[in-house]
Design an enzyme around this catalytic site. Sequence first.
Site, PDB file in Angstrom:
ATOM      1  N   CYS A 107      12.055  -7.381   1.433  1.00 19.89           N
ATOM      2  CA  CYS A 107      13.047  -6.356   1.780  1.00 19.89           C
ATOM      3  C   CYS A 107      13.606  -6.628   3.179  1.00 19.89           C
ATOM      4  CB  CYS A 107      12.413  -4.962   1.702  1.00 19.89           C
ATOM      5  SG  CYS A 107      11.436  -4.526   3.149  1.00 19.89           S
ATOM      6  N   CYS A 154      11.182  -6.134   6.178  1.00 20.07           N
ATOM      7  CA  CYS A 154      10.222  -7.244   6.335  1.00 20.07           C
ATOM      8  C   CYS A 154      10.924  -8.477   6.908  1.00 20.07           C
ATOM      9  CB  CYS A 154       9.546  -7.566   5.012  1.00 20.07           C
ATOM     10  SG  CYS A 154       8.360  -6.280   4.515  1.00 20.07           S
ATOM     11  N   GLU A 162       4.148  -7.960   2.859  1.00 19.52           N
ATOM     12  CA  GLU A 162       4.469  -8.901   3.938  1.00 19.52           C
ATOM     13  C   GLU A 162       4.117  -8.325   5.305  1.00 19.52           C
ATOM     14  OE1 GLU A 162       6.284  -7.881   1.410  1.00 19.52           O
ATOM     15  OE2 GLU A 162       7.902  -9.275   0.902  1.00 19.52           O
ATOM     16  N   ILE A 179       0.868  -1.183   0.000  1.00 15.54           N
ATOM     17  CA  ILE A 179       0.000   0.000   0.000  1.00 15.54           C
ATOM     18  C   ILE A 179       0.901   1.227   0.000  1.00 15.54           C
ATOM     19  CG2 ILE A 179      -1.838   1.234   1.212  1.00 15.54           C
ATOM     20  CD1 ILE A 179      -2.466  -1.476   2.665  1.00 15.54           C
ATOM     21  N   GLU A 180       0.934   1.926  -1.125  1.00 16.59           N
ATOM     22  CA  GLU A 180       1.835   3.076  -1.256  1.00 16.59           C
ATOM     23  C   GLU A 180       1.131   4.378  -0.883  1.00 16.59           C
ATOM     24  OE1 GLU A 180       3.514   2.733  -5.207  1.00 16.59           O
ATOM     25  OE2 GLU A 180       4.758   1.040  -4.557  1.00 16.59           O
TER      26      GLU A 180
HETATM   27  N1  THU Z   1       7.421  -4.284  -1.855  1.00 15.20           N
HETATM   28  C1  THU Z   1       6.688  -5.206  -1.155  1.00 15.20           C
HETATM   29  O1  THU Z   1       5.495  -5.013  -0.891  1.00 15.20           O
HETATM   30  N2  THU Z   1       7.324  -6.341  -0.777  1.00 15.20           N
HETATM   31  C2  THU Z   1       8.590  -6.689  -1.123  1.00 15.20           C
HETATM   32  O2  THU Z   1       9.034  -7.761  -0.780  1.00 15.20           O
HETATM   33  C3  THU Z   1       9.419  -5.758  -1.908  1.00 15.20           C
HETATM   34  C4  THU Z   1       8.825  -4.427  -2.177  1.00 15.20           C
HETATM   35  C5  THU Z   1       6.731  -3.067  -2.322  1.00 15.20           C
HETATM   36  C6  THU Z   1       7.133  -1.787  -1.682  1.00 15.20           C
HETATM   37  C7  THU Z   1       6.754  -0.790  -2.764  1.00 15.20           C
HETATM   38  O3  THU Z   1       5.371  -0.501  -2.660  1.00 15.20           O
HETATM   39  C8  THU Z   1       6.987  -1.536  -4.053  1.00 15.20           C
HETATM   40  O4  THU Z   1       6.989  -2.912  -3.699  1.00 15.20           O
HETATM   41  C9  THU Z   1       8.286  -1.180  -4.766  1.00 15.20           C
HETATM   42  O5  THU Z   1       9.363  -1.251  -3.906  1.00 15.20           O
END
Ligand code: THU
Length: 134
Positions: A90, A93, A55, A43-44
């Site tokens: 990442c 997470c 995650e 969710i950005e």
């Molecule tokens: N993102 C995730 O939701 N999970 C991951 O394991 C890697 C990155 C999301 C964060 C951001 O919204 C987008 O992917 C690009 O980085």
Amino acid sequence: MDYKELMSKAAKARESAYAPYSHFRVGAALVAKNGNVYLGCNIENSAYSPSVCAERVAFFKAVSEGIKEFDAIAIVGGKEGETSTLCAPCGVCRQVMTEFCDKDFKIVLGTSEKFEIHTLEELLPLAFSKDGVK
Ligand code: THU
């Protein structure tokens, strides 16, 4: 555990991703030791830093309902329109996983057609854990 089915659930969760800035859409399906499955998507936010990964959404949904023991998480992600990429979690997470999961917690990456299974210890060796602050 049926990892293929878990990956399908993560792919379904990915459909809810809110990623208008990166166009990188992620879904996660987290299995608790009691059998419950918690779904999450990224969710950005226009201010960028409030954005959250799929995650962590799944983990925080579970923990907010009192569930704190987990067996596995499936993660499906990639750029919009792409389906065959591998999305590794990442570092933040991985640290959240370390708070609630054992070293043999399974992290399933890829797609429901082709996936690989890693342990948390493999993806975050020599982790700083809650034992360190006791
Ligand atoms: N993102 C995730 O939701 N999970 C991951 O394991 C890697 C990155 C999301 C964060 C951001 O919204 C987008 O992917 C690009 O980085």
